[in-house]
Design a protein around this motif. Sequence first.
Motif: not given
Length: 356
Positions: A327-333
């Motif tokens: 979820l954190w990586e999706r936010m950054i992307a």
Amino acid sequence: MLKVFSSVQINVILVFLSCPIVGLYCPTPLCVCAQLSGSVMTMYSADFGNVEVQGHIQFSINYIQRLREFHIFVAECGDLAAVEPKRGRSDPYVKSYLVPDKANLGKRKTSVKKKTLNPTFNEILRYRVRLEYLRTQTLILSVWHHDTFGRNSFLGEVDVDLSKWDFDHTQMNYLALKARATPTLAPSSGQGEMRVAIRFLPQIIHSKEGHNTGEIHIWVKECKNLPLIRATIDPYVKCFVLPDTSRKSRQKTRVLRRTVDPVFNHTMVYDGIRNVDLTEACVELTVWDRDRLASNLLGGLRLGAGTGRSYGAAVDWMDSSPYEVALWERMIASPNEWVEDVLPLRVLNSAKTAFM
């Protein structure tokens, strides 16, 4: 040092801000635009074991850069199982999901083809989504029998790992359908679960020194199936952006009385966030039961990179699970866009306690 913006209670306005979908684009009458549903659990509320899976699906996928759209061309299926064996027929359709997203982008589906085991669809299912975000997802194409008066029956599925997909490959794919072994939802630890959405807004503040900082927004929507540690519980959620555990960093939702399924719809905003902080900081969300004498920790989660290190130091709180990291990586992307998931709460020691 991370600065804290005032807590904001958002109700109707965020409903409109939360959806990243911009309308569907249909260039030709031949294409049947996909249907979108906000229900995630319909992916799992159906009959899975009643029909033996067989047959194949033929499809192609493509990413249209100028439209920022992901296209799935569903051509046909063949040799499907018959839900009505005596008549040798089914009423099939194809449904698509992107996982682990599940909720934010929803599902798409083709039209239903009546009384056939070899349906031809020639339909395009579309998602308006950034390519960087798409590479964090897996495409699930599942085939179903439509039952007008009962439960739809599962006829098989295929999955495509988009993180490894060559998007220059636009040829037709011919894959055998397979049975679903287990649901692709995150496992439960018995502590309940939280529906949460997050987004990062870069370059909100432009300082005189030339440093650009942004904001992280954390939207705590609801919790489900919280552990009933006494006759009734009065839950609330507490948030820190670690490593800052000061009172200034702490934000809380309101307390909801006598419920194990609280709906908070509370948004917390943290400013002063630089791009470099996204790999060093961690959002800790903990759920507490407000008792008369003290608050009891029910469970929590940590959204971050999960590297075990922060600003060059080894820390035990940078321990995000794979689902939390995703979820954190999706936010950054996906800067400026809400990303959402339902995550299992787990047993953890509050970092606030660990720092004291």
